[in-house]
Design a protein around this motif. Structure first.
Motif, PDB file in Angstrom:
ATOM      1  N   LEU A   1     -22.348  44.028  14.040  1.00 20.37           N
ATOM      2  CA  LEU A   1     -23.689  43.549  14.367  1.00 20.37           C
ATOM      3  C   LEU A   1     -24.360  42.922  13.147  1.00 20.37           C
ATOM      4  O   LEU A   1     -25.033  41.898  13.258  1.00 20.37           O
ATOM      5  N   ALA A   2     -24.179  43.544  11.971  1.00 19.05           N
ATOM      6  CA  ALA A   2     -24.771  42.994  10.753  1.00 19.05           C
ATOM      7  C   ALA A   2     -24.173  41.625  10.435  1.00 19.05           C
ATOM      8  O   ALA A   2     -24.887  40.695  10.030  1.00 19.05           O
ATOM      9  N   SER A   3     -22.871  41.470  10.628  1.00 21.14           N
ATOM     10  CA  SER A   3     -22.228  40.172  10.397  1.00 21.14           C
ATOM     11  C   SER A   3     -22.742  39.137  11.399  1.00 21.14           C
ATOM     12  O   SER A   3     -23.004  37.981  11.038  1.00 21.14           O
ATOM     13  N   PHE A   4     -22.892  39.556  12.642  1.00 22.75           N
ATOM     14  CA  PHE A   4     -23.429  38.655  13.669  1.00 22.75           C
ATOM     15  C   PHE A   4     -24.830  38.171  13.308  1.00 22.75           C
ATOM     16  O   PHE A   4     -25.125  36.977  13.385  1.00 22.75           O
TER      17      PHE A   4
ATOM     18  N   HIS B   1     -21.941  31.089   4.239  1.00 25.73           N
ATOM     19  CA  HIS B   1     -23.156  31.672   3.671  1.00 25.73           C
ATOM     20  C   HIS B   1     -23.359  33.100   4.157  1.00 25.73           C
ATOM     21  O   HIS B   1     -23.819  33.970   3.408  1.00 25.73           O
ATOM     22  N   ALA B   2     -23.015  33.350   5.426  1.00 20.66           N
ATOM     23  CA  ALA B   2     -23.149  34.704   5.953  1.00 20.66           C
ATOM     24  C   ALA B   2     -22.194  35.659   5.244  1.00 20.66           C
ATOM     25  O   ALA B   2     -22.544  36.804   4.933  1.00 20.66           O
ATOM     26  N   ALA B   3     -20.960  35.194   4.974  1.00 18.34           N
ATOM     27  CA  ALA B   3     -19.995  36.036   4.269  1.00 18.34           C
ATOM     28  C   ALA B   3     -20.483  36.358   2.866  1.00 18.34           C
ATOM     29  O   ALA B   3     -20.323  37.484   2.377  1.00 18.34           O
ATOM     30  N   GLU B   4     -21.107  35.371   2.198  1.00 17.03           N
ATOM     31  CA  GLU B   4     -21.654  35.619   0.865  1.00 17.03           C
ATOM     32  C   GLU B   4     -22.769  36.658   0.930  1.00 17.03           C
ATOM     33  O   GLU B   4     -22.875  37.533   0.063  1.00 17.03           O
TER      34      GLU B   4
ATOM     35  N   LEU C   1     -31.703  42.438  20.091  1.00 19.05           N
ATOM     36  CA  LEU C   1     -31.193  43.806  20.262  1.00 19.05           C
ATOM     37  C   LEU C   1     -30.429  44.249  19.021  1.00 19.05           C
ATOM     38  O   LEU C   1     -30.558  45.396  18.574  1.00 19.05           O
ATOM     39  N   ALA C   2     -29.640  43.350  18.451  1.00 22.45           N
ATOM     40  CA  ALA C   2     -28.879  43.698  17.253  1.00 22.45           C
ATOM     41  C   ALA C   2     -29.810  43.991  16.094  1.00 22.45           C
ATOM     42  O   ALA C   2     -29.593  44.939  15.324  1.00 22.45           O
ATOM     43  N   ARG C   3     -30.851  43.193  15.949  1.00 25.18           N
ATOM     44  CA  ARG C   3     -31.817  43.435  14.869  1.00 25.18           C
ATOM     45  C   ARG C   3     -32.468  44.805  15.023  1.00 25.18           C
ATOM     46  O   ARG C   3     -32.647  45.534  14.053  1.00 25.18           O
ATOM     47  N   ARG C   4     -32.823  45.148  16.250  1.00 30.34           N
ATOM     48  CA  ARG C   4     -33.465  46.445  16.474  1.00 30.34           C
ATOM     49  C   ARG C   4     -32.495  47.590  16.205  1.00 30.34           C
ATOM     50  O   ARG C   4     -32.862  48.597  15.591  1.00 30.34           O
ATOM     51  N   MET C   5     -31.249  47.451  16.647  1.00 32.63           N
ATOM     52  CA  MET C   5     -30.265  48.522  16.423  1.00 32.63           C
ATOM     53  C   MET C   5     -30.010  48.717  14.932  1.00 32.63           C
ATOM     54  O   MET C   5     -29.895  49.857  14.460  1.00 32.63           O
ATOM     55  N   LEU C   6     -29.936  47.631  14.177  1.00 31.86           N
ATOM     56  CA  LEU C   6     -29.722  47.750  12.734  1.00 31.86           C
ATOM     57  C   LEU C   6     -30.931  48.398  12.061  1.00 31.86           C
ATOM     58  O   LEU C   6     -30.783  49.210  11.148  1.00 31.86           O
TER      59      LEU C   6
END
Length: 313
Positions: free
Chosen positions: A6-9, A20-23, A67-72
């Motif tokens: 989820l954090a990667s998404f 940039h996301a991988a960095e 939803l992913a932001r809230r779960m994180l």
């Protein structure tokens, strides 16, 4: 479905770029791409469109993002809650507040809390009530000091009214007459300094003027609290502001509006579906204790009073 996926998404969604996301995630790009692929397989739908080198969210990705932001955010809160079990030696309070409160009462309450709990990180977000409510719903804040009533009744929030304050007409000190109050109708045709859109004070002023049968004339608009007060000091016009923000500004005077005047309620808000962390509970207790003592000592700013009876929230 894993939190790392989820954090990667979220990282790809916010950067619109896999490299940039991988960095940001401090992982190799193939590893990040593998996590996204595994998440898409788990959910049974593609989350990103990669047409012609552009990375955009698919409808499934758009549905997942909030939803992913809230779960994180909730997972981060859970980690900190466990860490706080060691006697509040560590932790964090994410607090939102309106600009008038940041410039007024909040600093003293924060100083008292920091003295009592020096290991707790304090993160303060300054914004209008509507933006703060959105941040609460998204899990970006633990508590927020907002203005009531809310623009829309949000069943996901718990609010506790703690203060009431008067709104006054601010003008340069040397321009103030000896009148004890001013009627809202007397602002017709006078140049006014107006806050930016999204400010509760902007809506309160516009509604009061319109109920009196006129549209206010703006000399300048779009400012934050400090800018508005400075513009009034410079003589650009008058502004309707909370009485507390005039403390420590000898160049400004506040004239009350004629009875019944304009008042507003200040509330402490939190999400209903998430139990506050121990650090947030401790800050709430510190804030209410500070306000109660200030009310008993008569040291609350002029025009501000404790809401009674206090609610048990």
């Amino acid at each position: 479905m894993q939190l790392q996926q989820l954090a990667s998404f979220v990282a790809v969604a916010e950067t619109a770029h896999f490299t940039h996301a991988a960095e940001r995630m401090r992982v190799a790009q193939p590893s990040l791409s593998k996590q996204i692929k595994a998440l898409e397989t788990e959910l049974g739908a593609p989350l990103f469109s990669r047409a012609r080198g552009n990375v955009t969210l698919t409808p499934a990705g758009e549905a997942l993002l909030p939803l992913a932001r809230r779960m994180l955010a909730d997972a981060d809160t859970a980690r900190r809650e466990v860490a706080e079990l060691a006697g509040l030696r560590r932790g964090r309070v994410r607090l939102g507040a309106t600009p008038s409160l940041c410039a007024g009462l909040l600093a003293e309450a924060l100083a008292r809390f920091h003295a009592d709990y020096p290991g707790i990180d304090l993160l303060v977000e300054e914004s209008g009530s509507r933006d703060l409510v959105k941040d609460l719903a998204r899990g970006r804040l633990d508590l927020a000091l907002i203005i009531l009533p809310l623009q829309s009744n949000d069943p996901s929030l718990v609010t506790q009214e703690i203060l009431r304050e008067n709104l006054v007409v601010a003008s340069p000190t040397e321009a103030r007459g000896r009148r004890p109050y001013v009627r809202i109708e007397e602002l017709r045709g006078r140049p006014m300094v107006m806050f930016r859109r999204g400010y509760d004070l902007r809506e309160a002023t516009l509604n009061a003027c319109r109920q009196a049968g006129f549209e206010p004339r703006f000399a300048v608009e779009g400012g934050e609290m400090d800018a508005v007060l400075r513009f009034v000091e410079a003589g650009l016009g008058v502004a309707v502001v909370p009485s507390m923000v005039l403390d420590g500004r000898p160049g400004l005077a506040g004239t009350p509006l004629a009875p019944p005047g304009l008042r507003r309620a200040i509330a402490l808000a939190r999400r209903k579906d998430v139990e506050p962390t121990r650090a947030a509970h401790a800050f709430r207790a510190t804030l209410l204790s500070y306000l109660s003592e200030a009310a008993e000592e008569g040291s609350l700013p002029q025009g501000v009073e404790l809401a009674r009876p206090p609610a048990d929230a």
